[in-house]
Design a protein around this motif. Structure first.
Motif: not given
Length: 134
Positions: A58-59, A69-71, A76-77, A110-112
């Protein structure tokens, strides 16, 4: 705003506005449940991946905890820049992450949780390596 507290060797308790949200269990990866859905965090080649129950990615992180840095999650980035020893600000949009909290308006829960847990796990791994190498 989410807060993370380590309890025990492999458990991270995450709260939202001082109410329990979820528990991430695992050492350099882990699993958690959010609104009845199960997720897994996997560490792979220095990055972290958020996996759905069926194993689909998912990520994923790129260089978590580094200066930049990134997710990535679908299209979505989320880009972050380290602003202090343990603090990170979201680039281009409002939001902050630290070793103990995350404030990411407009980002899926969930991303947080994933961003906060991945950073906490990365910080823990870095401390273990430093202590072991001393």
């Amino acid at each position: 705003m989410l807060h993370i507290d380590k309890s025990g060797l492999t458990k991270y308790e995450i709260t939202s506005d001082n109410r329990p949200l979820t528990v991430v269990e695992g050492r350099s990866g882990g699993q958690f449940r959010l609104d009845g859905t199960g997720y897994r965090i996997r560490r792979r080649l220095g990055t972290y991946q958020l996996l759905a129950a069926d194993g689909s990615v998912l990520a994923s992180t790129r260089r978590p905890g580094a200066r930049n840095w990134s997710v990535e999650s679908g299209d979505e980035v989320l880009r972050f820049r380290r602003t202090g020893r343990r603090d990170h600000a979201r680039v281009d949009e409002a939001g902050t992450v630290s070793a103990s909290s995350a404030d990411l308006p407009g980002v899926e829960p969930e991303l947080q949780v994933f961003v906060l847990a991945a950073l906490a796990m990365r910080t823990r791994r870095r401390r273990v390596v430093v202590v072991a190498g001393s």
